[in-house]
Scaffold this active site. Structure first.
Site, short mmCIF file in Angstrom:
data_model
loop_
_atom_site.label_atom_id
_atom_site.label_comp_id
_atom_site.label_asym_id
_atom_site.label_seq_id
_atom_site.Cartn_x
_atom_site.Cartn_y
_atom_site.Cartn_z
N PRO A 147 -61.85 30.20 -1.44
CA PRO A 147 -61.97 31.54 -0.86
C PRO A 147 -60.78 31.91 0.03
O PRO A 147 -60.41 33.08 0.11
CB PRO A 147 -63.27 31.50 -0.05
CG PRO A 147 -63.59 30.07 0.13
CD PRO A 147 -62.95 29.34 -1.00
N VAL B 297 -62.74 22.54 -1.90
CA VAL B 297 -63.18 23.65 -2.74
C VAL B 297 -63.67 24.82 -1.90
O VAL B 297 -63.12 25.91 -1.96
CB VAL B 297 -64.32 23.19 -3.70
CG1 VAL B 297 -64.85 24.35 -4.51
CG2 VAL B 297 -63.84 22.07 -4.60
N CYS B 298 -64.70 24.60 -1.12
CA CYS B 298 -65.41 25.68 -0.43
C CYS B 298 -64.58 26.35 0.65
O CYS B 298 -64.87 27.47 1.06
CB CYS B 298 -66.72 25.16 0.14
SG CYS B 298 -67.77 24.45 -1.13
N LEU B 299 -63.56 25.68 1.12
CA LEU B 299 -62.63 26.27 2.08
C LEU B 299 -61.38 26.79 1.38
O LEU B 299 -60.96 27.92 1.58
CB LEU B 299 -62.25 25.24 3.15
CG LEU B 299 -61.27 25.70 4.22
CD1 LEU B 299 -61.85 26.85 5.03
CD2 LEU B 299 -60.91 24.55 5.14
N TRP C 102 -66.97 21.95 1.58
CA TRP C 102 -65.91 20.98 1.68
C TRP C 102 -64.55 21.66 1.64
O TRP C 102 -64.39 22.66 0.98
CB TRP C 102 -65.99 19.97 0.54
CG TRP C 102 -67.20 19.11 0.56
CD1 TRP C 102 -67.90 18.66 1.65
CD2 TRP C 102 -67.88 18.59 -0.57
NE1 TRP C 102 -68.94 17.86 1.26
CE2 TRP C 102 -68.97 17.80 -0.11
CE3 TRP C 102 -67.68 18.69 -1.93
CZ2 TRP C 102 -69.83 17.14 -0.95
CZ3 TRP C 102 -68.55 18.03 -2.77
CH2 TRP C 102 -69.60 17.25 -2.28
#
Length: 145
Positions: free
Chosen positions: A120, A115-117, A112
């Site tokens: 990082p 968070v996941c984009l 998502w």
């Protein structure tokens, strides 16, 4: 390499983070089939231009499911990096894979966005990488995300 150098197949890496069924289920900002089609098309374009590609997934067996088979089929030779944390940059194997490409321009696609984009991306920027986010192959749990 200069920051002013254009993005091209010789200086970039494609990264696909968490394109998994349960992660896609929560996406609200783009039609899920369109998201999947766009993501597979990006992977195919990267393959045509021989761009190094990294797949990573989170908790495949206990929660998120395996990366979409259509996406994995583009690069059957790549073994996805399995993680237990939502922030892929906290995973040593993932960071090692990114650094092993020797490229500083990262083209990131992730589920998502919140968070996941974002996590990082921020950490990669902090380590001197340039990050290009592909919004048509990423998704969040809200339209705003």
């Amino acid at each position: 390499m200069s920051i002013h150098e254009l993005l091209d197949p010789t200086n970039s890496t494609l990264i696909f983070i968490d394109h998994q069924p349960q992660m896609a289920f929560g996406v609200a900002n783009i039609d899920r089939q369109t998201l999947k089609n766009n993501t597979v098309a990006l992977a195919k374009a990267g393959k045509i231009f021989n761009v190094p590609t990294i797949f990573t997934s989170v908790e495949t067996k206990s929660f998120s499911g395996y990366i979409w088979p259509e996406l994995l089929a583009v690069h059957p030779e790549i073994t996805p990096i399995e993680r237990s944390s939502m922030n892929s940059w906290e995973d040593a194997a993932f960071v090692a894979a990114v650094k092993a490409t020797g490229r500083k321009k990262l083209v990131i696609s992730a589920l998502w966005t919140e968070v996941c984009l974002t996590f990082p991306t921020l950490m990669a920027l902090g380590e001197g990488f340039e990050v290009y986010v592909v919004t048509d192959t990423s998704g969040g749990t809200s339209v705003d995300a």
